[in-house]
Enzyme design. Structure first.
Site, mmCIF file in Angstrom:
data_model
loop_
_atom_site.group_PDB
_atom_site.id
_atom_site.type_symbol
_atom_site.label_atom_id
_atom_site.label_comp_id
_atom_site.label_asym_id
_atom_site.label_seq_id
_atom_site.Cartn_x
_atom_site.Cartn_y
_atom_site.Cartn_z
ATOM 1 N N ASP A 164 0.827 -1.213 0.000
ATOM 2 C CA ASP A 164 0.000 0.000 0.000
ATOM 3 C C ASP A 164 0.862 1.265 0.000
ATOM 4 O O ASP A 164 2.046 1.224 0.328
ATOM 5 C CB ASP A 164 -0.871 0.043 1.271
ATOM 6 N N HIS A 305 3.832 -2.039 3.182
ATOM 7 C CA HIS A 305 3.791 -0.684 2.600
ATOM 8 C C HIS A 305 5.102 -0.401 1.866
ATOM 9 O O HIS A 305 6.167 -0.421 2.498
ATOM 10 C CB HIS A 305 3.579 0.356 3.705
HETATM 11 ZN ZN ZN Z 1 -2.588 3.195 3.272
#
Ligand code: ZN
Length: 353
Positions: A164, A305
């Protein structure tokens, strides 16, 4: 004087006639020879009006010079595949992506070296038939250009690792590492970062990775009006399409935060996660590496991430071990397809067990 001129005129006339006779003989011989040598290409034999042929052909036997086949033009100059190794289980099907420019629509063909191990259809979809190793070839129709991929039919554990908040300055390194292991991931991108990282996103997509939407500016969608949620989705769709040619195929709402309005406006399936590594909080390479190894299992959807270098490096550190343990990292959409589970637009999915 007059007689002499007449004689000279007659001599010239005779020589000219002889010349025409020889020339026409040569021409006939050329036509016969070329047609006989390459009957299958008789429509493309070199024309007798071709000055190059005429000037280099002195005797009928020289007509053999023109017997070489006219070149069949291959309009495809290079083919590359998104993987050098494709791993799958018996009865499973996975797609290979061929990259090539084909302006004149020459077309490509797919061939398996050993269809009893893995077969391939005309769209590049490979199906495992029995355990073993073989090769799949993708060729231009003229067979002048080709690319190959090793296919291993074995006993692999499919899992999805998702990233992400990118694309970021660390995404390129991640995309390269995935390629090295012939792995794929799903990237949930933040729309506002896409345009500056168009080429990385395109490269990632060409390698077989999946691009999903993570809103335009990482907004908490549940606190927005309906029109603002629409705008978050639409702006991200537009920048992603301009980078890779298609709209995002999945949505992950930021913070995993969604309600009925978000579901209603999502025109593609929504994906949560089954493992939260907390990599955003613990920015340490070894921590991330250990979390991945600890939680790796069939059907998991792991959250990471690519906005943090420690997450990217921790994941890269885990790659050889995941590979050794028989994990096959695939995109979320592919994970559901391989496990024969449907994905519906607007529905939230948490795992793929
Ligand atoms: Zn996020």
């Amino acid at each position: 004087m007059e007689i002499f001129m007449k004689k000279k005129f007659l001599k010239t006339l005779c020589l000219t006639a002889l010349g025409i006779f020889i020339c026409s003989t040569i021409t006939m011989a050329e036509e016969i020879t070329t047609s006989a040598v390459i009957p299958e290409t008789s429509t493309t034999v070199i024309s007798t009006t071709d000055t190059t042929v005429a000037s280099t052909t002195n005797t009928p036997t020289d007509a053999t010079i023109v017997k070489k086949k006219p070149k069949i033009k291959s309009t495809i100059k290079k083919i590359s595949l998104n993987k050098t190794v494709l791993r799958l289980n018996k009865k499973d099907s996975r797609s290979l992506k061929a990259l090539y420019t084909d302006k004149k629509k020459e077309g490509i063909i797919w061939v398996s070296k050993n269809p009893s191990i893995a077969k391939v259809n005309k769209k590049g979809v490979v199906t495992g038939k029995k355990k073993g190793t073989t090769y799949v070839y993708c060729m231009s129709k003229s067979k002048k250009v080709k690319a190959k991929c090793k296919v291993v039919v074995g006993n692999f554990k499919y899992m999805a690792v998702t990233f992400d908040d990118g694309p970021s300055p660390y995404t390129k390194k991640l995309v390269d590492s995935l390629k090295k292991y012939n792995y794929n991931s799903t990237f949930f991108v933040v729309g506002q970062y896409v345009t500056a990282k168009k080429s990385v996103l395109k490269e990632s997509f060409n390698n077989g990775n999946e691009i999903g939407s993570h809103s335009y500016d990482h907004a908490k969608l549940t606190s927005l009006s309906e029109s603002d949620i629409k705008s978050e989705f639409n702006k991200t769709k537009s920048v992603v399409k301009s980078a890779i040619g298609i709209y995002p195929t999945l949505i992950r709402p930021p913070y995993g935060s969604f309600n009925d309005t978000v579901s209603k406006l999502a025109d593609v399936p929504m994906i949560y996660w089954s493992v939260d590594t907390l990599d955003w909080k613990n920015r340490n390479v070894n921590y991330v590496y250990k979390e991945i190894i600890k939680s790796a299992d069939k059907g998991e959807i792991i959250l990471l991430h690519d906005s943090h270098p420690t997450s990217v490096d921790g994941f890269i550190k885990a790659l050889p071990e995941l590979n050794k343990k028989g994990y096959e990292l695939v995109t979320v959409s592919e994970l559901f397809k391989l496990n024969k589970k449907n994905l519906k637009p607007g529905t939230m999915y948490y795992n793929c067990y």
